[in-house]
Scaffold this motif. Structure first.
Motif, PDB file in Angstrom:
ATOM      1  N   PRO A  20       0.831  -1.199   0.000  1.00 44.29           N
ATOM      2  CA  PRO A  20       0.000   0.000   0.000  1.00 44.29           C
ATOM      3  C   PRO A  20       0.872   1.257   0.000  1.00 44.29           C
ATOM      4  O   PRO A  20       2.101   1.167   0.141  1.00 44.29           O
ATOM      5  N   PRO A  21       0.278   2.436  -0.159  1.00 44.81           N
ATOM      6  CA  PRO A  21       1.060   3.681  -0.155  1.00 44.81           C
ATOM      7  C   PRO A  21       1.921   3.877   1.096  1.00 44.81           C
ATOM      8  O   PRO A  21       2.909   4.599   1.065  1.00 44.81           O
ATOM      9  N   ARG A  27       3.719  -8.975   4.333  1.00 49.31           N
ATOM     10  CA  ARG A  27       4.401  -9.874   5.270  1.00 49.31           C
ATOM     11  C   ARG A  27       4.753  -9.157   6.565  1.00 49.31           C
ATOM     12  O   ARG A  27       4.668  -9.747   7.645  1.00 49.31           O
ATOM     13  N   THR A  28       5.145  -7.890   6.478  1.00 51.78           N
ATOM     14  CA  THR A  28       5.463  -7.119   7.682  1.00 51.78           C
ATOM     15  C   THR A  28       4.206  -6.927   8.519  1.00 51.78           C
ATOM     16  O   THR A  28       4.232  -7.122   9.744  1.00 51.78           O
ATOM     17  N   ILE A  29       3.105  -6.564   7.878  1.00 50.20           N
ATOM     18  CA  ILE A  29       1.850  -6.384   8.606  1.00 50.20           C
ATOM     19  C   ILE A  29       1.437  -7.698   9.267  1.00 50.20           C
ATOM     20  O   ILE A  29       1.027  -7.718  10.433  1.00 50.20           O
ATOM     21  N   THR A  30       1.579  -8.792   8.557  1.00 50.20           N
ATOM     22  CA  THR A  30       1.232 -10.105   9.109  1.00 50.20           C
ATOM     23  C   THR A  30       2.098 -10.428  10.313  1.00 50.20           C
ATOM     24  O   THR A  30       1.607 -10.893  11.344  1.00 50.20           O
ATOM     25  N   ARG A  31       3.394 -10.171  10.217  1.00 44.95           N
ATOM     26  CA  ARG A  31       4.301 -10.442  11.342  1.00 44.95           C
ATOM     27  C   ARG A  31       3.925  -9.584  12.551  1.00 44.95           C
ATOM     28  O   ARG A  31       3.944 -10.049  13.694  1.00 44.95           O
ATOM     29  N   ILE A  32       3.553  -8.321  12.320  1.00 44.19           N
ATOM     30  CA  ILE A  32       3.147  -7.439  13.416  1.00 44.19           C
ATOM     31  C   ILE A  32       1.855  -7.955  14.050  1.00 44.19           C
ATOM     32  O   ILE A  32       1.723  -7.987  15.283  1.00 44.19           O
ATOM     33  N   LEU A  90      -5.263  -5.622  21.188  1.00 39.44           N
ATOM     34  CA  LEU A  90      -6.398  -6.145  20.426  1.00 39.44           C
ATOM     35  C   LEU A  90      -6.914  -5.105  19.433  1.00 39.44           C
ATOM     36  O   LEU A  90      -7.177  -5.424  18.271  1.00 39.44           O
ATOM     37  N   VAL A  91      -7.020  -3.860  19.861  1.00 39.55           N
ATOM     38  CA  VAL A  91      -7.470  -2.788  18.968  1.00 39.55           C
ATOM     39  C   VAL A  91      -6.479  -2.603  17.818  1.00 39.55           C
ATOM     40  O   VAL A  91      -6.874  -2.470  16.658  1.00 39.55           O
ATOM     41  N   ILE A  92      -5.186  -2.633  18.122  1.00 43.04           N
ATOM     42  CA  ILE A  92      -4.161  -2.515  17.079  1.00 43.04           C
ATOM     43  C   ILE A  92      -4.315  -3.652  16.073  1.00 43.04           C
ATOM     44  O   ILE A  92      -4.286  -3.452  14.861  1.00 43.04           O
ATOM     45  N   TYR A  93      -4.511  -4.865  16.578  1.00 36.92           N
ATOM     46  CA  TYR A  93      -4.691  -6.036  15.717  1.00 36.92           C
ATOM     47  C   TYR A  93      -5.908  -5.863  14.807  1.00 36.92           C
ATOM     48  O   TYR A  93      -5.843  -6.119  13.605  1.00 36.92           O
ATOM     49  N   GLN A  97      -6.028  -5.762  10.825  1.00 32.60           N
ATOM     50  CA  GLN A  97      -6.812  -6.778  10.128  1.00 32.60           C
ATOM     51  C   GLN A  97      -7.793  -6.124   9.140  1.00 32.60           C
ATOM     52  O   GLN A  97      -8.058  -6.678   8.076  1.00 32.60           O
ATOM     53  N   ASP A  98      -8.278  -4.943   9.496  1.00 34.70           N
ATOM     54  CA  ASP A  98      -9.211  -4.222   8.623  1.00 34.70           C
ATOM     55  C   ASP A  98      -8.495  -3.418   7.539  1.00 34.70           C
ATOM     56  O   ASP A  98      -9.127  -2.677   6.799  1.00 34.70           O
ATOM     57  N   GLY A  99      -7.155  -3.536   7.472  1.00 34.87           N
ATOM     58  CA  GLY A  99      -6.387  -2.860   6.432  1.00 34.87           C
ATOM     59  C   GLY A  99      -5.961  -1.447   6.783  1.00 34.87           C
ATOM     60  O   GLY A  99      -5.453  -0.724   5.935  1.00 34.87           O
ATOM     61  N   GLY A 100      -6.142  -1.054   8.028  1.00 37.20           N
ATOM     62  CA  GLY A 100      -5.776   0.296   8.448  1.00 37.20           C
ATOM     63  C   GLY A 100      -4.407   0.365   9.103  1.00 37.20           C
ATOM     64  O   GLY A 100      -3.724  -0.656   9.273  1.00 37.20           O
TER      65      GLY A 100
END
Length: 185
Positions: A20-21, A27-32, A90-93, A97-100
């Motif tokens: 994304p921009p 993969r980084t988002i998934t690892r986080i 949980l909120v961060i997750y 997960q919602d792409g934000g």
């Protein structure tokens, strides 16, 4: 001349064509996200071990995992502050997960809005904790994972999920992540 996108990543560019921009690879988002899940699980187990309203005041304890989610200089931290840290993770997750991107203000606003479903987030903030501290600790944990200093071995679920995401040159750099969530580099 390098583009603004190239400058944001110190010259490293997306090689998968799917970033994304924000220049944060899938993969980084998934690892986080998996890092947040692991931390939530560890906090949950620690909370279950402690008596309700336990005061966590030993500095050596606070510097050890999973107590590191509470900043070391907080005022009287109770067991409930660990629950608050769990709920902020949980909120961060959910935002990821919602792409934000879990900007500090967005996380705080969601915690306030959903106070009934996310108990003790205000206790965490009132004792001196912050969303930014949670984001910094999460980032440090993921960077440790990438260096091989992980507290836990990568789960089969993480490895399987990572295999389904196209590799990118941005995968092992959290620089774009740090910049996006506005934490120090």
């Amino acid at each position: 001349m390098p583009s603004h996108r190239d400058l944001a990543t110190n010259g490293i560019t997306c090689t998968c064509g799917e970033c994304p921009p924000s220049n944060i690879s899938g993969r980084t988002i998934t690892r986080i996200m998996f890092g947040a899940l692991q931390a939530m699980d560890d906090l949950k187990h620690e909370v279950q071990r402690l008596d309700p309203h336990t005061i966590i005041d030993d500095i050596d304890t606070r510097c050890s995992y999973p107590y590191n989610w509470i900043p070391p200089r907080v005022r009287e931290a109770h067991r409930e502050a660990l629950i608050g840290a769990h709920n902020i993770l949980l909120v961060i997750y959910i935002i990821l997960q919602d792409g934000g991107i879990p900007y500090g203000q967005a996380v705080r606003e969601l915690c306030v809005k959903e106070e009934a479903q996310l108990p003790y987030t205000s206790d965490y903030i009132q004792c001196g904790g912050s969303v930014m501290h949670i984001l910094e600790e999460l980032t440090t944990q993921v960077e440790g994972d990438l260096r091989g200093d992980a507290l836990h071995v990568d789960s089969e679920d993480l490895l399987e999920t990572m295999e389904q995401i196209r590799p990118c040159a941005l995968d092992d750099s959290l620089l774009s992540w740090r910049r996006a969530v506005r934490i120090s580099e």
